[in-house]
Design a protein around this motif. Structure first.
Motif, PDB file in Angstrom:
ATOM      1  N   LEU A 196       0.818  -1.224   0.000  1.00 52.33           N
ATOM      2  CA  LEU A 196       0.000   0.000   0.000  1.00 52.33           C
ATOM      3  C   LEU A 196       0.847   1.266   0.000  1.00 52.33           C
ATOM      4  CD1 LEU A 196      -2.767  -0.969   2.582  1.00 52.33           C
ATOM      5  CD2 LEU A 196      -3.006  -0.812   0.107  1.00 52.33           C
ATOM      6  N   LEU A 197       2.179   1.140   0.062  1.00 54.96           N
ATOM      7  CA  LEU A 197       3.013   2.335   0.148  1.00 54.96           C
ATOM      8  C   LEU A 197       2.893   3.197  -1.106  1.00 54.96           C
ATOM      9  CD1 LEU A 197       6.274   0.943   1.799  1.00 54.96           C
ATOM     10  CD2 LEU A 197       4.425   2.240   2.861  1.00 54.96           C
ATOM     11  N   ALA A 232       9.628   2.775   6.094  1.00 59.55           N
ATOM     12  CA  ALA A 232       9.687   4.242   6.200  1.00 59.55           C
ATOM     13  C   ALA A 232      10.626   4.830   5.152  1.00 59.55           C
ATOM     14  CB  ALA A 232      10.126   4.635   7.603  1.00 59.55           C
ATOM     15  N   ASP A 233      11.777   4.180   4.933  1.00 53.29           N
ATOM     16  CA  ASP A 233      12.699   4.650   3.899  1.00 53.29           C
ATOM     17  C   ASP A 233      12.079   4.521   2.514  1.00 53.29           C
ATOM     18  OD1 ASP A 233      14.517   5.146   5.879  1.00 53.29           O
ATOM     19  OD2 ASP A 233      15.596   3.239   5.620  1.00 53.29           O
ATOM     20  N   GLU A 234      11.395   3.411   2.264  1.00 54.11           N
ATOM     21  CA  GLU A 234      10.742   3.224   0.967  1.00 54.11           C
ATOM     22  C   GLU A 234       9.648   4.256   0.751  1.00 54.11           C
ATOM     23  OE1 GLU A 234       9.975   1.437  -2.732  1.00 54.11           O
ATOM     24  OE2 GLU A 234      11.672   1.301  -1.336  1.00 54.11           O
ATOM     25  N   ALA A 235       8.894   4.556   1.807  1.00 56.84           N
ATOM     26  CA  ALA A 235       7.829   5.566   1.690  1.00 56.84           C
ATOM     27  C   ALA A 235       8.418   6.934   1.374  1.00 56.84           C
ATOM     28  CB  ALA A 235       7.020   5.613   2.981  1.00 56.84           C
ATOM     29  N   LEU A 236       9.559   7.247   1.985  1.00 57.96           N
ATOM     30  CA  LEU A 236      10.190   8.542   1.709  1.00 57.96           C
ATOM     31  C   LEU A 236      10.645   8.632   0.258  1.00 57.96           C
ATOM     32  CD1 LEU A 236      11.191  11.222   2.845  1.00 57.96           C
ATOM     33  CD2 LEU A 236      13.302  10.087   3.504  1.00 57.96           C
ATOM     34  N   ARG A 237      11.217   7.559  -0.278  1.00 58.89           N
ATOM     35  CA  ARG A 237      11.646   7.567  -1.678  1.00 58.89           C
ATOM     36  C   ARG A 237      10.447   7.685  -2.620  1.00 58.89           C
ATOM     37  NH1 ARG A 237      15.412   3.654   0.293  1.00 58.89           N
ATOM     38  NH2 ARG A 237      13.980   1.967  -0.267  1.00 58.89           N
ATOM     39  N   LEU A 238       9.347   7.015  -2.278  1.00 56.39           N
ATOM     40  CA  LEU A 238       8.163   7.110  -3.131  1.00 56.39           C
ATOM     41  C   LEU A 238       7.567   8.509  -3.105  1.00 56.39           C
ATOM     42  CD1 LEU A 238       6.448   3.690  -2.299  1.00 56.39           C
ATOM     43  CD2 LEU A 238       7.589   4.329  -4.418  1.00 56.39           C
ATOM     44  N   ARG A 239       7.571   9.143  -1.936  1.00 54.81           N
ATOM     45  CA  ARG A 239       7.046  10.516  -1.862  1.00 54.81           C
ATOM     46  C   ARG A 239       7.902  11.470  -2.690  1.00 54.81           C
ATOM     47  NH1 ARG A 239       3.261  12.301   2.103  1.00 54.81           N
ATOM     48  NH2 ARG A 239       1.441  11.050   1.571  1.00 54.81           N
ATOM     49  N   ASP A 240       9.225  11.288  -2.662  1.00 51.22           N
ATOM     50  CA  ASP A 240      10.101  12.127  -3.488  1.00 51.22           C
ATOM     51  C   ASP A 240       9.832  11.901  -4.973  1.00 51.22           C
ATOM     52  OD1 ASP A 240      11.224  13.085  -1.188  1.00 51.22           O
ATOM     53  OD2 ASP A 240      12.948  11.735  -1.230  1.00 51.22           O
ATOM     54  N   GLU A 296       0.516   4.638   8.106  1.00 51.90           N
ATOM     55  CA  GLU A 296       1.331   5.586   8.865  1.00 51.90           C
ATOM     56  C   GLU A 296       1.698   5.040  10.231  1.00 51.90           C
ATOM     57  OE1 GLU A 296      -0.858   9.196   8.846  1.00 51.90           O
ATOM     58  OE2 GLU A 296      -0.337   9.696   6.758  1.00 51.90           O
ATOM     59  N   ALA A 297       0.806   4.259  10.833  1.00 57.23           N
ATOM     60  CA  ALA A 297       1.160   3.629  12.099  1.00 57.23           C
ATOM     61  C   ALA A 297       2.251   2.588  11.898  1.00 57.23           C
ATOM     62  CB  ALA A 297      -0.087   2.990  12.718  1.00 57.23           C
ATOM     63  N   HIS A 298       2.194   1.907  10.772  1.00 60.36           N
ATOM     64  CA  HIS A 298       3.221   0.903  10.482  1.00 60.36           C
ATOM     65  C   HIS A 298       4.573   1.553  10.219  1.00 60.36           C
ATOM     66  CE1 HIS A 298       5.110  -2.711   8.908  1.00 60.36           C
ATOM     67  NE2 HIS A 298       5.367  -2.083   7.771  1.00 60.36           N
ATOM     68  N   LEU A 299       4.565   2.731   9.598  1.00 57.67           N
ATOM     69  CA  LEU A 299       5.826   3.397   9.268  1.00 57.67           C
ATOM     70  C   LEU A 299       6.586   3.832  10.507  1.00 57.67           C
ATOM     71  CD1 LEU A 299       4.797   5.595   6.194  1.00 57.67           C
ATOM     72  CD2 LEU A 299       5.913   3.358   6.207  1.00 57.67           C
ATOM     73  N   ALA A 346       1.711   7.034  -1.086  1.00 57.53           N
ATOM     74  CA  ALA A 346       2.518   8.151  -1.590  1.00 57.53           C
ATOM     75  C   ALA A 346       1.737   9.016  -2.567  1.00 57.53           C
ATOM     76  CB  ALA A 346       3.790   7.610  -2.256  1.00 57.53           C
ATOM     77  N   LEU A 347       0.805   8.397  -3.309  1.00 55.27           N
ATOM     78  CA  LEU A 347      -0.024   9.137  -4.261  1.00 55.27           C
ATOM     79  C   LEU A 347      -1.275   9.710  -3.622  1.00 55.27           C
ATOM     80  CD1 LEU A 347       0.226   6.708  -7.290  1.00 55.27           C
ATOM     81  CD2 LEU A 347       1.217   8.979  -7.154  1.00 55.27           C
TER      82      LEU A 347
END
Length: 491
Positions: free
Chosen positions: A128-129, A156-164, A146-149, A133-134
């Motif tokens: 679901l990351l 959390a690192d993968e979510a940050l890269r996807l947001r970028d 977000e609770a899992h992150l 991110a979208l």
């Protein structure tokens, strides 16, 4: 067993007969041992035959007996697929539970126990990351992710890269090159290694605006060149307009730039074959030159007009660069008035920007105003021309008489023109005589407006009544200055 045997005259030990070893298998990589050859010098000793306990026949060993399968333990029967327990529906891993109580490990509805967010597996939450991110997750999914992150560092690192990455996909900036990129690159290069023959500062605005317009036209197709464009200006106390095409606008710029070319002794695009060869004098007024060019030219309706126009602008810049300092004051006639060459090129830069905006609007394309220093020079030129324009309107009966004449060079009644934004500044416009000097102490009115808005007023794209100007003081003086600014526009 170790003493001499009977019948051995030499008292030596009896040697047993040599038996060959087993034959190697066909796939054995080890070399087959070679039998030891008999020594011919050694005498043959008589051997008393001894009956072996188990006779061995020196032949090939017999193949082993096949294994008895009956001695193997019984294997369990394969499982019956029909007897397997029912697997859960895969959609259960992709959808959220209907209620918190459906989540594995969730607290009971009465609030007993601490609420947990691990109802979905790590694998499902990681899948679901991308949607998170979208911003495509539901509110419940967002809370779980977000609770899992907060507990899973890799996610959390993968979510940050996807947001970028999403930030790069949603970039609202134009993908086209900055039209000022050429000017900045040239400025940087010239700062490190100045040109032997630099472009004069008073011609830099014309050089920049023609380059920007050429960059807009570079990728136009036939449809864009034939796109309708409406040219607007202020005439007879009202707005006038004329419809043409993108190619027609470039032809108009080329025809009026010919006035500067003629003043420098260069070829006038209307002189041949559109001028003397037709037995008609070459017109001087910008509107007449444009009408002649549109009527008689063979290439203002297609992209073929771009090449001659760009070559003409390059020739003008090259000529004024080689002409030296004295060329700045060379007079350029516009028919009813004349401008020095330095102001004429600034006027051509202003018109190039304005009509570039008309073309961009016709093809639905963005077009930025000039840079601050170039815009300031254009505003300054319009402010310096306002006193003469006021006097011309007064001679034509379109403005109120002067209230007090002063000696040339003396301060007189003035209007404070405050232009805001990039390229802005303060100018004091003499109201009663073009020979007078504007004065802060004698200012009777003030107008404040944005720099681009003022230029749109001077170009006739905005009427004096629609100009977003802050006004204070003498209302009649304010109205006459705004009308004079709009009157400076032309085709």
């Amino acid at each position: 067993m170790t003493g001499p045997l009977d019948g051995d005259p030499g008292g030596r030990r009896r040697r047993l007969p040599w038996l060959p070893g087993p034959r190697a298998a066909p796939d054995d990589l080890e070399p087959v041992p070679t039998p030891r050859p008999a020594d011919p010098a050694e005498p043959v000793r008589p051997v008393t035959p001894v009956e072996p306990a188990d006779p061995v026949t020196p032949t090939e060993p017999a193949p082993p007996d096949p294994p008895d399968l009956s001695d193997l333990p019984d294997l369990p029967d394969p499982p019956d697929l029909l007897d397997l327990p029912d697997l859960p529906d895969p959609s259960a891993f992709l959808a959220l539970p209907a209620s918190p109580s459906d989540v594995v490990g969730a607290p009971p509805p009465d609030g007993g126990g601490k609420r947990r967010h691990k109802g979905l597996s790590h694998k499902v939450l990681k899948s679901l990351l991308g949607a998170w991110a979208l911003s495509a997750c539901s509110a419940e999914e967002t809370d779980l992710v977000e609770a899992h992150l907060t507990e899973c560092a890799p996610c959390a690192d993968e979510a940050l890269r996807l947001r970028d990455a999403v930030g790069l996909l949603q970039d609202d900036r134009s993908l086209d090159l900055d039209p000022m990129l050429r000017s900045r690159v040239l400025e940087n290069c010239l700062g490190r290694r100045p040109a032997r023959i630099p472009v004069p500062g008073w011609a830099a605005s014309y050089d920049a605006e023609t380059a920007r317009l050429d960059a807009l036209l570079r990728d136009f197709g036939d449809d864009e060149w034939r796109a309708p464009v409406t040219l607007k200006w202020f005439q007879d106390e009202g707005t006038a307009s004329r419809r043409t095409t993108v190619a027609g606008v470039i032809g108009h710029l080329m025809a009026v730039d010919g006035l500067v070319s003629a003043a420098l002794g260069l070829d006038d695009p209307l002189a041949a074959p559109l001028g003397e060869s037709l037995g008609a004098p070459v017109p001087v007024a910008p509107a007449d030159r444009t009408a002649r060019f549109w009527r008689d030219s063979a290439f203002p309706t297609a992209r073929t007009v771009r090449g001659p126009w760009r070559e003409q602008s390059h020739t003008l810049i090259r000529t004024v660069s080689f002409a030296g300092r004295g060329a700045a004051e060379l007079s350029v006639s516009y028919g009813d008035f004349a401008l020095p060459l330095r102001d004429a090129l600034l006027d051509r830069a202003f018109e190039c920007w304005v009509h570039g905006g008309d073309i961009a609007e016709a093809v639905d394309y963005p077009y930025d105003p000039p840079s601050g220093p170039h815009l300031h020079r254009m505003v300054d030129l319009a402010a310096r021309l306002l006193p003469a324009t006021l006097a011309a309107r007064r001679r034509g009966g379109l403005a109120s008489p002067a209230r007090g004449l002063v000696m040339p060079g003396a301060p007189g009644r003035s209007l404070h023109l405050e232009v805001e934004g990039p390229g802005g500044g303060d100018w004091y416009i003499p109201l009663d005589s073009p020979a007078a000097v504007g004065s802060r102490e004698l200012a009777v009115a003030q107008i404040a407006l944005d720099g681009v808005e003022f230029c749109q007023l001077v170009a006739g794209h905005v009427s004096p009544e629609e100009a977003a100007a802050g006004q204070d003081g003498d209302r009649e003086a304010i109205r006459e200055v705004l009308l004079a600014a709009a009157t400076m526009s032309r085709l």
